[in-house]
Design an enzyme around this catalytic site. Structure first.
Site, mmCIF file in Angstrom:
data_model
loop_
_atom_site.group_PDB
_atom_site.id
_atom_site.type_symbol
_atom_site.label_atom_id
_atom_site.label_comp_id
_atom_site.label_asym_id
_atom_site.label_seq_id
_atom_site.Cartn_x
_atom_site.Cartn_y
_atom_site.Cartn_z
ATOM 1 N N CYS A 159 0.834 -1.247 0.100
ATOM 2 C CA CYS A 159 0.162 -0.186 0.058
ATOM 3 C C CYS A 159 0.831 1.358 0.129
ATOM 4 C CB CYS A 159 -0.946 -0.142 1.247
ATOM 5 S SG CYS A 159 -0.490 0.338 2.849
ATOM 6 N N ASP A 160 2.012 1.322 0.574
ATOM 7 C CA ASP A 160 2.943 2.392 0.484
ATOM 8 C C ASP A 160 3.104 2.790 -0.774
ATOM 9 O OD1 ASP A 160 3.382 0.282 2.470
ATOM 10 O OD2 ASP A 160 5.379 1.208 2.982
#
Length: 369
Positions: A159-160
């Site tokens: 998700c980063d």
């Protein structure tokens, strides 16, 4: 390092009582932002002691996140020395991205170059970002949409990555007028959402390895990981024309915002594991800064209702500033990681400072009203 003892005590009291925290005057916001920015510039090389070579670069994602916040501070700072700092950093990087052709982390620093190009209109500031992104677009990765213990990192499988790369593509579409950048980004972003977003919780798993994992019965939603996504959404939304893509990102942003304010702790920060605050009582400033930034941006840009969201921003900012030392070090930044962990009052990281400065830039605008 001494903390402002009396001030901190007062702020902690305020942030523990919902409704009582208030935004400071604009000059106070500028003062603490400048203190933090100056401390970080003076200690710019400190993070270069990392063991991992891929992190030991001034164009790595860690520094890329710093530059994003520092550029927002430079826009409002009383001196142009911060733009000079950013120009020197970019020149030292030879205006180049990181070495991983596809890797989202290695595209992060491109956001700085594109903002500097917008301000100074020098073609060399744009050239290498454009070249890399065009290459990826014309040679799409054939890897599956899964991380598989870091075996597959060419696509946005954690998700980063949604903070690191998509804003570059959205900015390029705006700068060049080529909608293909935006369309390719949108398709890949949706694929990541379908892979990692929990529709019930309105939060993102950091990567596939957390989807079925539980921590003493709690789903694991990493604060900074969701902060990366939430902050990245604001960077994308401001580049989009009206239409279905903007509606998609707007809904995702608003859904996350509505849930995030229910997860803020009584002390004003967000716990490192968003659904398990009792397991992680230590304050953490990088996730809190991204959430404070994103919520304040939402009010300032008409996405969020002020009466509903301002109290969370006020308490978040009070919490953040209570962890700045007299010297300007922003403490309680969780080190590089991929999930909930530990943080300490005398430990910081460049990306946490970037998030803090981004938050301050939007809180400053709110304070004007």
């Amino acid at each position: 390092m001494k903390l402002r003892t009396a001030l901190v005590a007062s702020l902690l009291l305020l942030t523990s009582l919902p409704g009582l925290a208030k935004l400071p005057e604009q000059e106070d916001i500028v003062s603490i932002m400048q203190q933090v920015a100056d401390w970080q510039i003076a200690h710019f090389h400190d993070d270069m002691e990392r063991e991992n070579e891929w992190e030991n670069r001034f164009n790595a994602w860690t520094y890329g996140a710093l530059y994003i916040g520092m550029e927002k501070w430079a826009q409002m700072a009383p001196s142009d020395k911060y733009y000079q700092f950013l120009l020197e950093a970019a020149a030292n990087n030879k205006w180049d991205l990181g070495p991983g052709k596809y890797h989202a982390d290695d595209q992060t620093v491109g956001q700085l170059y594109l903002e500097l190009y917008r301000k100074f209109q020098q073609p060399h500031m744009l050239a290498k970002v454009l070249e890399r992104t065009e290459w990826i677009m014309n040679n799409p990765s054939q890897q599956p949409m899964r991380l598989n213990h870091y075996q597959y990192t060419e696509r946005w499988t954690w998700c980063d990555a949604l903070f690191m790369a998509p804003p570059v593509w959205a900015k390029l579409a705006s700068i060049t007028g080529n909608d293909r950048f935006r369309n390719e980004m949108f398709a890949e972003y949706v694929a990541t959402v379908n892979h990692l977003y929990d529709k019930e919780e309105k939060l993102f798993y950091r990567d596939e390895h957390f989807i079925d994992k539980r921590d003493k019965g709690h789903k694991i939603f990493w604060a900074r990981g969701n902060g990366w996504v939430f902050g990245g959404l604001t960077l994308i939304l401001q580049e989009l024309p009206e239409g279905p893509q903007k509606a998609y990102f707007s809904k995702l942003y608003r859904d996350m915002a509505a849930n995030l304010i229910t997860l803020q702790t009584e002390k004003g920060h967000w716990a490192m594991s968003l659904k398990a605050a009792e397991l992680y009582p230590t304050p953490e400033t990088s996730g809190t800064a991204f959430f404070t930034y994103g919520l304040a941006w939402g009010i300032n840009n008409g996405y969020l209702d002020k009466a509903t969201y301002l109290p969370a921003i006020e308490r978040g900012w009070q919490s953040l500033t209570s962890h700045v030392t007299d010297e300007g070090l922003l403490g309680y930044v969780q080190p590089v990681g991929a999930g909930p962990g530990e943080a300490w009052p005398d430990k910081t990281e460049v990306y946490g400072v970037g998030a803090f400065l981004a938050a301050g830039s939007e809180v400053y605008k709110l304070a004007a009203n």
